[in-house]
Design a protein around this motif. Structure first.
Motif, PDB file in Angstrom:
ATOM      1  N   ILE A 144      -2.503  15.363   5.920  1.00  0.00           N
ATOM      2  CA  ILE A 144      -2.958  14.307   5.007  1.00  0.00           C
ATOM      3  C   ILE A 144      -2.492  14.608   3.594  1.00  0.00           C
ATOM      4  O   ILE A 144      -1.972  13.724   2.896  1.00  0.00           O
ATOM      5  N   PHE A 145      -2.676  15.845   3.166  1.00  0.00           N
ATOM      6  CA  PHE A 145      -2.222  16.248   1.833  1.00  0.00           C
ATOM      7  C   PHE A 145      -0.726  15.988   1.673  1.00  0.00           C
ATOM      8  O   PHE A 145      -0.275  15.387   0.679  1.00  0.00           O
ATOM      9  N   ALA A 146       0.077  16.409   2.642  1.00  0.00           N
ATOM     10  CA  ALA A 146       1.529  16.217   2.566  1.00  0.00           C
ATOM     11  C   ALA A 146       1.886  14.725   2.535  1.00  0.00           C
ATOM     12  O   ALA A 146       2.724  14.298   1.729  1.00  0.00           O
ATOM     13  N   ALA A 147       1.253  13.935   3.381  1.00  0.00           N
ATOM     14  CA  ALA A 147       1.555  12.503   3.432  1.00  0.00           C
ATOM     15  C   ALA A 147       1.254  11.817   2.109  1.00  0.00           C
ATOM     16  O   ALA A 147       2.013  10.946   1.661  1.00  0.00           O
ATOM     17  N   CYS A 148       0.166  12.201   1.477  1.00  0.00           N
ATOM     18  CA  CYS A 148      -0.268  11.532   0.250  1.00  0.00           C
ATOM     19  C   CYS A 148       0.508  11.977  -0.983  1.00  0.00           C
ATOM     20  O   CYS A 148       0.218  11.506  -2.095  1.00  0.00           O
ATOM     21  N   GLN A 149       1.512  12.825  -0.802  1.00  0.00           N
ATOM     22  CA  GLN A 149       2.428  13.142  -1.897  1.00  0.00           C
ATOM     23  C   GLN A 149       3.473  12.038  -2.055  1.00  0.00           C
ATOM     24  O   GLN A 149       4.134  11.947  -3.087  1.00  0.00           O
ATOM     25  N   ASP A 150       3.623  11.212  -1.038  1.00  0.00           N
ATOM     26  CA  ASP A 150       4.544  10.073  -1.074  1.00  0.00           C
ATOM     27  C   ASP A 150       4.023   9.079  -2.114  1.00  0.00           C
ATOM     28  O   ASP A 150       2.908   8.586  -1.976  1.00  0.00           O
ATOM     29  N   PRO A 151       4.790   8.758  -3.143  1.00  0.00           N
ATOM     30  CA  PRO A 151       4.303   7.870  -4.197  1.00  0.00           C
ATOM     31  C   PRO A 151       3.870   6.489  -3.712  1.00  0.00           C
ATOM     32  O   PRO A 151       3.064   5.830  -4.362  1.00  0.00           O
ATOM     33  N   ALA A 152       4.388   6.038  -2.573  1.00  0.00           N
ATOM     34  CA  ALA A 152       4.011   4.713  -2.068  1.00  0.00           C
ATOM     35  C   ALA A 152       2.547   4.666  -1.643  1.00  0.00           C
ATOM     36  O   ALA A 152       1.907   3.611  -1.737  1.00  0.00           O
ATOM     37  N   ILE A 153       2.003   5.772  -1.167  1.00  0.00           N
ATOM     38  CA  ILE A 153       0.620   5.744  -0.684  1.00  0.00           C
ATOM     39  C   ILE A 153      -0.364   5.541  -1.842  1.00  0.00           C
ATOM     40  O   ILE A 153      -1.154   4.595  -1.799  1.00  0.00           O
ATOM     41  N   PRO A 154      -0.340   6.343  -2.900  1.00  0.00           N
ATOM     42  CA  PRO A 154      -1.263   6.031  -3.994  1.00  0.00           C
ATOM     43  C   PRO A 154      -0.918   4.731  -4.721  1.00  0.00           C
ATOM     44  O   PRO A 154      -1.793   4.080  -5.284  1.00  0.00           O
ATOM     45  N   ARG A 155       0.339   4.324  -4.691  1.00  0.00           N
ATOM     46  CA  ARG A 155       0.724   3.069  -5.352  1.00  0.00           C
ATOM     47  C   ARG A 155       0.071   1.866  -4.693  1.00  0.00           C
ATOM     48  O   ARG A 155      -0.336   0.920  -5.355  1.00  0.00           O
ATOM     49  N   PHE A 156      -0.033   1.895  -3.367  1.00  0.00           N
ATOM     50  CA  PHE A 156      -0.519   0.728  -2.638  1.00  0.00           C
ATOM     51  C   PHE A 156      -1.878   0.920  -1.978  1.00  0.00           C
ATOM     52  O   PHE A 156      -2.324   0.053  -1.228  1.00  0.00           O
ATOM     53  N   THR A 157      -2.522   2.062  -2.182  1.00  0.00           N
ATOM     54  CA  THR A 157      -3.855   2.291  -1.604  1.00  0.00           C
ATOM     55  C   THR A 157      -4.777   2.817  -2.693  1.00  0.00           C
ATOM     56  O   THR A 157      -4.376   2.959  -3.846  1.00  0.00           O
TER      57      THR A 157
END
Length: 185
Positions: A24-37
């Protein structure tokens, strides 16, 4: 409520566990995830630990049902029914970057929606996304969500606001995708 595991043709949807924290930590480093969630940015390992604890609490109190979406034992994303109250909930999801474009999130969202209607007796499941989040809109449309409008400057992301798209699907709706008045590419 006790956590429920769902199975689809290619996926297992199960409650998150401490074994998922690093993924989960690794996935949420993707800028698209915090940008759209609504996940924090920057996203820390402590955020992932807190999320896993919250998921357990939400299942226990019945307020939200959140699943780790796994393919062959690997985290492919997260899907959930949030803010469960008075026969309604909100569908939410995110996908690990390397698992996008494989239909996993659509398959998982469909399973969550159908389970919500059948097991929880929901009457309505809503969906919302930052206006322009075409990938999320395509998934929502594929699981039967009807576009209901645009909310101007409805979503806060840090210090700025975004317009938001909203939609919903009723238990009585045919889940066949219908046209939306916004271009989905």
């Amino acid at each position: 409520m006790e956590p429920v595991t769902l199975h689809t043709d290619r996926l297992v949807l199960r409650a998150t566990t401490t074994d998922d924290i690093d993924a989960i930590f690794a996935a949420c480093q993707d800028p698209a995830i915090p940008r759209f969630t609504s996940v924090p940015s920057p996203y820390s390992r402590e955020d992932a630990e807190g999320f896993v604890r919250l998921v357990a609490d939400w299942w226990a109190d019945g307020s939200q049902t959140v699943w780790a979406v796994t393919s062959q034992g690997v985290l492919a994303g997260v899907v959930g029914l949030h803010h469960i109250d008075q026969g309604s909930a909100e569908l939410g999801y995110w996908t690990v970057a390397e698992h996008r474009g494989q239909g996993f999130t659509t398959e998982a969202a469909r399973a969550a929606v159908e389970w919500g209607f059948a097991a929880l007796g929901l009457a309505r499941i809503s969906w919302r996304a930052v206006a322009g989040n075409i990938a999320s809109a395509r998934i929502a449309r594929a699981v039967g969500v009807r576009y209901e409008g645009t909310m101007r400057q409805a979503f806060m992301h840090g210090e700025y606001r975004d317009d938001g798209w909203v939609g919903g699907v009723l238990a009585s709706d045919d889940r066949t995708p219908v046209e939306w008045p916004v271009p989905l590419g």
